[in-house]
Scaffold this active site. Structure first.
Site, PDB file in Angstrom:
ATOM      1  N   GLU A  59      72.927 -10.902 -75.647  1.00 35.63           N
ATOM      2  CA  GLU A  59      72.402 -10.346 -76.896  1.00 35.63           C
ATOM      3  C   GLU A  59      71.245  -9.397 -76.629  1.00 35.63           C
ATOM      4  O   GLU A  59      71.189  -8.270 -77.137  1.00 35.63           O
ATOM      5  CB  GLU A  59      71.944 -11.487 -77.803  1.00 35.63           C
ATOM      6  N   ASP A 116      78.155 -11.868 -80.227  1.00 34.89           N
ATOM      7  CA  ASP A 116      77.205 -10.813 -80.586  1.00 34.89           C
ATOM      8  C   ASP A 116      76.808  -9.998 -79.370  1.00 34.89           C
ATOM      9  O   ASP A 116      76.729  -8.767 -79.422  1.00 34.89           O
ATOM     10  CB  ASP A 116      75.986 -11.370 -81.305  1.00 34.89           C
TER      11      ASP A 116
END
Length: 354
Positions: A59, A116
């Site tokens: 991330e 993500d």
């Protein structure tokens, strides 16, 4: 995957429940990128989560790679991508291990990925490849996008959604959906790049899920959602049902993609506005089931996301003493506001006559 925000709670709590005063601006704060690199980026390209034991995440690598494309910094981008590709790439698929631990002999003990991080990296490579005319970045992005669709797309009832990771998020009772992993501007970019692929459908299904996944008397999104085999959505029984450090990214990504006026964000705006009208800072989280709120205020980065949602303009604040995550939210919200403003200006220009 364990929560990445746990350590941040302790840091923010130590500051007390204090108001954060912000002034809005229309453009990113260039000094923030220089400060971010000084404070969180190591010489080898690793982005350090200072609020969480100095670990690194896919991330965080994706966040910073997106920032580098916005600030036209190809040298830093290359350094971060090289470290990410070398250190976090899984050997079995073109996805990335979600966490790097700097201590001990085994730095990536959990081989699982995080959606993500995968999406942010793929989006950053697409942005960088287009901006700097780097075909190798475009190819790497295409490979990651293909792996995401191959490994993470799951159908439950009348819903087809991306699960948060390859392992541990699907069972006989349904699947887990993380609204904060719904990076709408990335999904728009993927759909535009591959209009005949599943990406347009994935984008539309994700948006429908975001509109449906609101809970409690406040009607707010939560950090994690359970989707049963019929496609019904519930708060995840294994995690606190909070609108907090993860779900704050729902309004960030919705506004970044030009959907700040979507009705699904109205409850979020009402909740934030209620505190501002009373002259009080919004708390960092609320339990949508019980109404309990955090005993400390939302940090600077979260407040900037609220500014973006409520005014269309992010905060002009500097990252100063904010930790990695709050600093990331602050800079990303500034970039989002700037890019949306520039896109609006471009769309408003009269088209040349043919």
């Amino acid at each position: 995957m364990a929560s990445r925000r746990g350590a941040m709670l302790l840091v923010v709590a130590a500051l007390g429940f204090q108001a954060v005063t912000m002034s809005a601006c229309a453009a990113p704060t260039p000094g923030n990128w220089a400060d971010y690199k000084t404070r969180f980026l190591q010489a080898d390209g690793r982005v350090v989560d200072t609020g969480n034991g100095n670990v690194s995440h896919s991330e965080g690598q994706g966040f910073a790679m997106i920032m580098a494309t916005a600030y036209d910094d190809p040298a830093t981008f290359k350094k971060m991508w090289t470290w990410t590709d070398k250190t976090l790439s899984r050997p079995d698929t073109r996805l990335f291990k979600w966490r790097y631990i700097p201590t001990g002999d085994l730095h990536t003990p959990d081989p699982n990925n995080a959606l993500d991080g995968d999406m942010l990296i793929a989006w950053a490579l697409l942005r960088g490849g287009e901006r700097w005319k780097r075909p190798e970045y475009l190819e790497a992005s295409a490979q990651i996008r293909s792996a995401i669709l191959s490994k993470l797309l799951v159908k439950q009832g009348n819903r087809t959604l991306l699960v948060p990771g390859v392992d541990g998020f699907v069972n006989a009772q349904g699947m887990i959906f993380n609204p904060s992993y719904a990076i709408m501007p990335a999904l728009d970019a993927f759909a535009a790049r591959e209009p005949k692929s599943p990406w347009p459908m994935v984008r539309d299904e994700t948006l429908r899920a975001l509109r449906d996944a609101r809970f409690g008397a406040t009607d707010l999104p939560v950090d994690w959602v359970k989707v049963d085999t019929a496609g019904a959505m519930w708060t995840d029984p294994d995690r606190p049902p909070r609108f907090g450090f993860d779900a704050i990214r729902v309004p960030l990504y919705m506004c970044w993609s030009g959907r700040c006026g979507d009705a699904s964000l109205d409850p979020v705006k009402r909740w934030w506005t209620s505190f501002r009208a009373a002259g009080k800072p919004a708390p960092a989280w609320i339990d949508v089931r019980t109404g309990e709120v955090a005993p400390f205020a939302a940090p600077v980065g979260m407040v900037s996301v609220a500014d973006l949602a409520l005014t269309g303009k992010a905060s002009s604040a500097r990252i100063q003493n904010e930790d990695y995550y709050s600093s990331s939210l602050l800079i990303l919200s500034q970039i989002a506001a700037d890019e949306r403003r520039e896109k609006t200006k471009s769309a408003a220009k009269p088209k040349p006559k043919s």
